[in-house]
Design a protein around this motif. Structure first.
Motif, PDB file in Angstrom:
ATOM      1  N   ALA A  73       0.665  -1.103  -0.168  1.00 10.47           N
ATOM      2  CA  ALA A  73      -0.066  -0.161   0.014  1.00 10.47           C
ATOM      3  C   ALA A  73       0.849   1.327  -0.002  1.00 10.47           C
ATOM      4  O   ALA A  73       0.681   2.231  -0.823  1.00 10.47           O
ATOM      5  CB  ALA A  73      -0.895   0.117   1.291  1.00 10.47           C
ATOM      6  N   ALA A  74       1.879   1.262   0.679  1.00  9.47           N
ATOM      7  CA  ALA A  74       2.952   2.398   0.865  1.00  9.47           C
ATOM      8  C   ALA A  74       3.651   2.716  -0.627  1.00  9.47           C
ATOM      9  O   ALA A  74       3.796   3.764  -1.162  1.00  9.47           O
ATOM     10  CB  ALA A  74       3.842   2.068   1.921  1.00  9.47           C
ATOM     11  N   GLN A  75       4.067   1.621  -1.266  1.00  7.41           N
ATOM     12  CA  GLN A  75       4.465   1.773  -2.642  1.00  7.41           C
ATOM     13  C   GLN A  75       3.381   2.308  -3.533  1.00  7.41           C
ATOM     14  O   GLN A  75       3.814   3.286  -4.266  1.00  7.41           O
ATOM     15  CB  GLN A  75       5.027   0.463  -3.225  1.00  7.41           C
ATOM     16  N   ILE A  76       2.025   1.990  -3.557  1.00  9.03           N
ATOM     17  CA  ILE A  76       0.948   2.546  -4.528  1.00  9.03           C
ATOM     18  C   ILE A  76       0.712   3.841  -3.903  1.00  9.03           C
ATOM     19  O   ILE A  76       0.659   4.873  -4.771  1.00  9.03           O
ATOM     20  CB  ILE A  76       0.070   1.519  -4.498  1.00  9.03           C
ATOM     21  N   ALA A  77       0.761   3.996  -2.631  1.00 13.47           N
ATOM     22  CA  ALA A  77       0.439   5.637  -2.196  1.00 13.47           C
ATOM     23  C   ALA A  77       1.541   6.770  -2.747  1.00 13.47           C
ATOM     24  O   ALA A  77       1.342   7.686  -3.212  1.00 13.47           O
ATOM     25  CB  ALA A  77       0.317   5.601  -0.726  1.00 13.47           C
ATOM     26  N   SER A  82       3.004  10.760  -6.456  1.00 13.90           N
ATOM     27  CA  SER A  82       4.050  11.102  -7.352  1.00 13.90           C
ATOM     28  C   SER A  82       3.492  11.676  -8.905  1.00 13.90           C
ATOM     29  O   SER A  82       3.765  12.774  -9.373  1.00 13.90           O
ATOM     30  CB  SER A  82       5.053  10.240  -7.603  1.00 13.90           C
ATOM     31  N   LEU A  83       2.424  10.939  -9.052  1.00 19.22           N
ATOM     32  CA  LEU A  83       1.813  11.309 -10.407  1.00 19.22           C
ATOM     33  C   LEU A  83       0.610  12.303 -10.377  1.00 19.22           C
ATOM     34  O   LEU A  83       0.489  13.260 -11.175  1.00 19.22           O
ATOM     35  CB  LEU A  83       1.210   9.980 -11.091  1.00 19.22           C
ATOM     36  N   PHE A  84      -0.335  12.307  -9.238  1.00 25.15           N
ATOM     37  CA  PHE A  84      -1.277  13.050  -9.020  1.00 25.15           C
ATOM     38  C   PHE A  84      -1.240  14.150  -7.975  1.00 25.15           C
ATOM     39  O   PHE A  84      -2.199  14.922  -8.273  1.00 25.15           O
ATOM     40  CB  PHE A  84      -2.673  12.291  -8.997  1.00 25.15           C
ATOM     41  N   ALA A 183       4.728   5.611 -13.823  1.00 23.45           N
ATOM     42  CA  ALA A 183       3.563   4.950 -13.556  1.00 23.45           C
ATOM     43  C   ALA A 183       3.545   3.239 -13.526  1.00 23.45           C
ATOM     44  O   ALA A 183       4.140   2.834 -14.770  1.00 23.45           O
ATOM     45  CB  ALA A 183       2.455   5.282 -14.877  1.00 23.45           C
ATOM     46  N   GLY A 184       3.394   2.517 -12.762  1.00 25.18           N
ATOM     47  CA  GLY A 184       3.229   1.308 -12.622  1.00 25.18           C
ATOM     48  C   GLY A 184       2.176   0.494 -12.291  1.00 25.18           C
ATOM     49  O   GLY A 184       1.307   0.244 -13.340  1.00 25.18           O
TER      50      GLY A 184
END
Length: 211
Positions: A73-77, A82-84, A183-184
């Motif tokens: 969850a931390a990696q996706i957050a 970073s993106l939005f 974006a991953g």
């Protein structure tokens, strides 16, 4: 026999509508903020096979679930922010006005607000984003599918809203996300969104053809 067939067809149609509403709801959550640990855990154990083998959404859904299983969850957050996120201009915009006019808070947002008012809908005071945020328009679509007020929640309203406020800009947004080097997980969210928009557009085209 014919009555059994009719009931089976009705049940299948109901299942399809439920699935559409759930996809819009999930995408809305994922674009509004990074998934919570609870939502991510649900994604990680999700079934990856579509009900019908070879269904158009199966492959992008499988890839999205696989990505969710490989990340915390931390990696996706961190990726989401970073993106939005960030202060000032984000790396990728999630607002329709940006893609339709090149600017935020422009005429497309005013038209959207007018159409939402006609539907009896409005932005909650607890939501900091404007109504042209992709999470908001997807949540409106979910409501137009699953809502109990048939005067609002019907195919005609869905098609009008999709044609006016979703279809014209969501694909460019998806392409902007997919093209971003950082974006991953969200590249897979964008791919799932793009595939789903294609299914929706085709279904509404068929609706026009049968009218």
């Amino acid at each position: 026999m014919s009555s059994e067939l009719h009931l089976s067809q009705a049940s299948h149609a109901l299942d399809e509508e439920t699935a559409r509403a759930e996809i819009y709801g999930l995408l809305s959550l994922l674009y509004y903020q990074a998934p919570s640990a609870e939502l991510l855990a649900q994604l990680q154990v999700a079934v990856t096979e579509a009900p019908d083998a070879g269904a158009f959404l199966e492959e992008p859904w499988r890839a999205l679930v696989a990505s969710a299983r490989s990340l915390t969850a931390a990696q996706i957050a961190s990726e989401y922010n970073s993106l939005f996120g960030g202060i000032g201009k984000p790396e990728v915009y999630l607002f329709g006005s940006h893609y339709l006019s090149g600017f935020l808070n422009e005429k497309p947002l005013a038209r959207l607000r007018q159409d939402l008012a006609e539907l009896g809908l409005g932005r909650s005071e607890t939501m900091p984003e404007t109504e042209d945020h992709v999470a908001y328009v997807f949540e409106v679509m979910r409501y137009l599918i699953a809502g109990e007020d048939v005067a609002v929640a019907n195919l005609s309203r869905q098609q009008d809203f999709f044609t006016q406020h979703v279809q014209p800009w969501v694909l460019p947004m998806c392409q902007a996300i997919s093209a971003h080097p950082r974006a991953g997980f969200y590249a897979h969210v964008a791919a799932m969104t793009q595939a789903f928009m294609g299914v929706e557009a085709q279904a509404f085209d068929l609706l026009d053809g049968s009218a």
